[in-house]
Scaffold this active site. Sequence first.
Site, PDB file in Angstrom:
ATOM      1  N   HIS A 307      -8.579   8.416   1.344  1.00 39.07           N
ATOM      2  CA  HIS A 307      -9.834   7.836   0.849  1.00 39.07           C
ATOM      3  C   HIS A 307     -10.344   8.689  -0.290  1.00 39.07           C
ATOM      4  CE1 HIS A 307     -13.873   6.175   0.803  1.00 39.07           C
ATOM      5  NE2 HIS A 307     -13.346   5.146   1.438  1.00 39.07           N
ATOM      6  N   ASP A 367      -9.448   0.726   7.332  1.00 43.75           N
ATOM      7  CA  ASP A 367      -8.459  -0.349   7.392  1.00 43.75           C
ATOM      8  C   ASP A 367      -7.334  -0.086   8.389  1.00 43.75           C
ATOM      9  OD1 ASP A 367      -9.638  -2.008   5.454  1.00 43.75           O
ATOM     10  OD2 ASP A 367      -8.889  -0.730   3.860  1.00 43.75           O
TER      11      ASP A 367
HETATM   12  N1  CMC Z   1       0.087   7.629   1.366  1.00 38.40           N
HETATM   13  C1  CMC Z   1       0.776   8.612   0.731  1.00 38.40           C
HETATM   14  N2  CMC Z   1       0.220   9.441  -0.169  1.00 38.40           N
HETATM   15  C2  CMC Z   1      -1.083   9.290  -0.446  1.00 38.40           C
HETATM   16  C3  CMC Z   1      -1.865   8.294   0.168  1.00 38.40           C
HETATM   17  C4  CMC Z   1      -1.242   7.452   1.115  1.00 38.40           C
HETATM   18  N3  CMC Z   1      -1.929   6.496   1.737  1.00 38.40           N
HETATM   19  N4  CMC Z   1      -3.117   8.366  -0.308  1.00 38.40           N
HETATM   20  C5  CMC Z   1      -3.129   9.353  -1.192  1.00 38.40           C
HETATM   21  N5  CMC Z   1      -1.897   9.930  -1.281  1.00 38.40           N
HETATM   22  C6  CMC Z   1      -1.519  11.097  -2.099  1.00 38.40           C
HETATM   23  C7  CMC Z   1      -1.337  10.730  -3.559  1.00 38.40           C
HETATM   24  O1  CMC Z   1      -0.002  10.372  -3.847  1.00 38.40           O
HETATM   25  C8  CMC Z   1      -1.753  12.021  -4.242  1.00 38.40           C
HETATM   26  O2  CMC Z   1      -0.695  12.945  -4.108  1.00 38.40           O
HETATM   27  P1  CMC Z   1      -0.425  14.041  -5.268  1.00 38.40           P
HETATM   28  O3  CMC Z   1      -1.657  14.880  -5.314  1.00 38.40           O
HETATM   29  O4  CMC Z   1       0.793  14.755  -4.826  1.00 38.40           O
HETATM   30  O5  CMC Z   1      -0.210  13.244  -6.533  1.00 38.40           O
HETATM   31  C9  CMC Z   1      -2.899  12.525  -3.364  1.00 38.40           C
HETATM   32  O6  CMC Z   1      -2.636  11.993  -2.059  1.00 38.40           O
HETATM   33  C10 CMC Z   1      -4.286  12.070  -3.839  1.00 38.40           C
HETATM   34  O7  CMC Z   1      -4.272  10.644  -3.913  1.00 38.40           O
HETATM   35  P2  CMC Z   1      -5.003   9.809  -5.030  1.00 38.40           P
HETATM   36  O8  CMC Z   1      -4.240   8.544  -5.242  1.00 38.40           O
HETATM   37  O9  CMC Z   1      -5.259  10.670  -6.234  1.00 38.40           O
HETATM   38  O10 CMC Z   1      -6.375   9.514  -4.309  1.00 38.40           O
HETATM   39  P3  CMC Z   1      -7.436   8.439  -4.737  1.00 38.40           P
HETATM   40  O11 CMC Z   1      -8.749   8.969  -4.321  1.00 38.40           O
HETATM   41  O12 CMC Z   1      -7.264   8.050  -6.153  1.00 38.40           O
HETATM   42  O13 CMC Z   1      -7.027   7.149  -3.865  1.00 38.40           O
HETATM   43  C11 CMC Z   1      -6.823   5.650  -2.062  1.00 38.40           C
HETATM   44  C12 CMC Z   1      -7.643   6.796  -2.671  1.00 38.40           C
HETATM   45  C13 CMC Z   1      -7.613   5.080  -0.873  1.00 38.40           C
HETATM   46  C14 CMC Z   1      -6.645   4.540  -3.095  1.00 38.40           C
HETATM   47  C15 CMC Z   1      -5.450   6.191  -1.594  1.00 38.40           C
HETATM   48  O14 CMC Z   1      -5.621   7.178  -0.606  1.00 38.40           O
HETATM   49  C16 CMC Z   1      -4.523   5.083  -1.091  1.00 38.40           C
HETATM   50  O15 CMC Z   1      -3.812   4.476  -1.889  1.00 38.40           O
HETATM   51  N6  CMC Z   1      -4.522   4.804   0.264  1.00 38.40           N
HETATM   52  C17 CMC Z   1      -3.739   3.701   0.786  1.00 38.40           C
HETATM   53  C18 CMC Z   1      -4.479   2.392   0.581  1.00 38.40           C
HETATM   54  C19 CMC Z   1      -5.657   2.250   1.520  1.00 38.40           C
HETATM   55  O16 CMC Z   1      -5.570   2.528   2.704  1.00 38.40           O
HETATM   56  N7  CMC Z   1      -6.797   1.803   0.956  1.00 38.40           N
HETATM   57  C20 CMC Z   1      -8.017   1.579   1.713  1.00 38.40           C
HETATM   58  C21 CMC Z   1      -9.106   2.554   1.340  1.00 38.40           C
HETATM   59  S1  CMC Z   1     -10.496   2.593   2.468  1.00 38.40           S
HETATM   60  C22 CMC Z   1     -11.223   1.052   2.453  1.00 38.40           C
HETATM   61  C23 CMC Z   1     -11.449   0.431   1.125  1.00 38.40           C
HETATM   62  O17 CMC Z   1     -11.851   1.057   0.153  1.00 38.40           O
HETATM   63  O18 CMC Z   1     -11.251  -0.765   1.040  1.00 38.40           O
END
Ligand code: CMC
Length: 426
Positions: A307, A367
């Site tokens: 998140h 989720d």
């Molecule tokens: N699986 C694997 N790696 C992950 C995940 C995941 N679910 N989430 C983040 N990472 C890694 C990402 O690859 C990055 O690694 P590195 O630093 O080595 O490059 C690090 O963690 C930071 O991730 P980020 O993408 O920079 O984080 P963000 O704040 O931009 O993204 C997020 C947040 C929710 C989009 C992301 O965690 C994600 O894609 N999660 C899976 C989708 C999901 O469950 N979404 C629902 C969010 S909660 C409810 C809502 O908002 O609707």
Amino acid sequence: MSAKSAGEATLQYDGKSISLPVVEGTEGERGIDVSRLRSDTGLITLDPGYGNTGSCESAVTFIDGEKGILRYRGYPIEELAEKSTFLEVAYLLIRGELPSKAEFAEFDNEVTLHTMLHEDFKKFFSAMPKSAHPMPVTAAAVAALATFYPEPDTEEMLQRAVVRLIAKYSTLAAFAYKHSLGQPFMYPRNSLDYASNFLHMMFAVPCEEYQVDPVIARALDLLLILHADHEQNCSTSTVRMVGSSRAPLFASISAGISALWGSLHGGANQRVIEMLEQIQAEDGSADRFLERAKDKNDTTRLMGFGHRVYKSYDPRAAILKKACADVVDRTGANGDIGQLLEIAMRLEEVTLRDDYFVERRLYPNVDFYSGVIYKAMGIPVNMFTVMFAMGRLPGWIAQWIEMRRDPAFRIGRPRQIYVGETERHL
Ligand code: CMC
């Protein structure tokens, strides 16, 4: 309440020193006010993904992502989840205070009396392919409400539009589902509460008696409460952005529904269940999936994990995990759903011990368990995000109204750093 002054920050650039005001919110969060930065210095800020950008002052929802705290209008989510109903929470978010008994009776009655759709609206659904995903159908249907009801231009009309939106959304969503099945639409029942009425419109058929299970209705109400607001996330920021051009409420909410659809946002709940089913279909072990989620050359992510704001356990996921076990118990823990819940719990356990996820502070989000509950309730997978939107409606509405009443209200219009070709000629 507005943010108070908390001193100044100094920016040094190009031999000059510029003072920028620092403001502090009621929970101690501080921000540098850069609203005069460009006019005073010619500089802008650059923050892709807006991870460091506060787009507004807001009194609706507070999140402390480090401590796993979520409060609507000051009330902890855990207390609201235990003691309130979705419509009470909707009232709280939109009007700022929990309703008295009389206020709630009036609001509940108004919502109940507005659940029916204009008969001509049925033609809208028949124009859609049966195979359509219900998210774009719902987004289009909400936008189409603006063709049946006038743009509100007085406070009274706005409150009427708010009630219509909350009331009619559940009917639209259920009709979208019935259309996809080719079943007759089930009209709303005024004797039922909000969640029970939705279940009735979804699952009843005219030729048979249908009894709403109160345990399932309460679980649905809980899900709606937990999704009701989450401050300036992608879809809420979209609602505010669209509304900032003075676009009407229904159009702004329709845009929010489209933003929610994406798999990184509300669309993740559908992806979680697809992921669990894939693991189930392979060999029940999550190892292969975890390796792919960690592989930088693979776009797979562990859905329902991570998140932008929470760097600890999402408090909504904690409540849902418990509710999930109760609903699965009710609907048949020994079947397919019970297996999916087991896989989810094992996956969580393994992941929370895995260095990759520990280092990045990736925990289950809202989720992760919601999909298992929806599935246990019999909600089809492609309706999961439609359900999320139903819950999020009061938050979007509250944020939209707050934005439009904000004395600092301006059209949302970010800047850019241009990196294309400089002037050239044919
Ligand atoms: N699986 C694997 N790696 C992950 C995940 C995941 N679910 N989430 C983040 N990472 C890694 C990402 O690859 C990055 O690694 P590195 O630093 O080595 O490059 C690090 O963690 C930071 O991730 P980020 O993408 O920079 O984080 P963000 O704040 O931009 O993204 C997020 C947040 C929710 C989009 C992301 O965690 C994600 O894609 N999660 C899976 C989708 C999901 O469950 N979404 C629902 C969010 S909660 C409810 C809502 O908002 O609707």
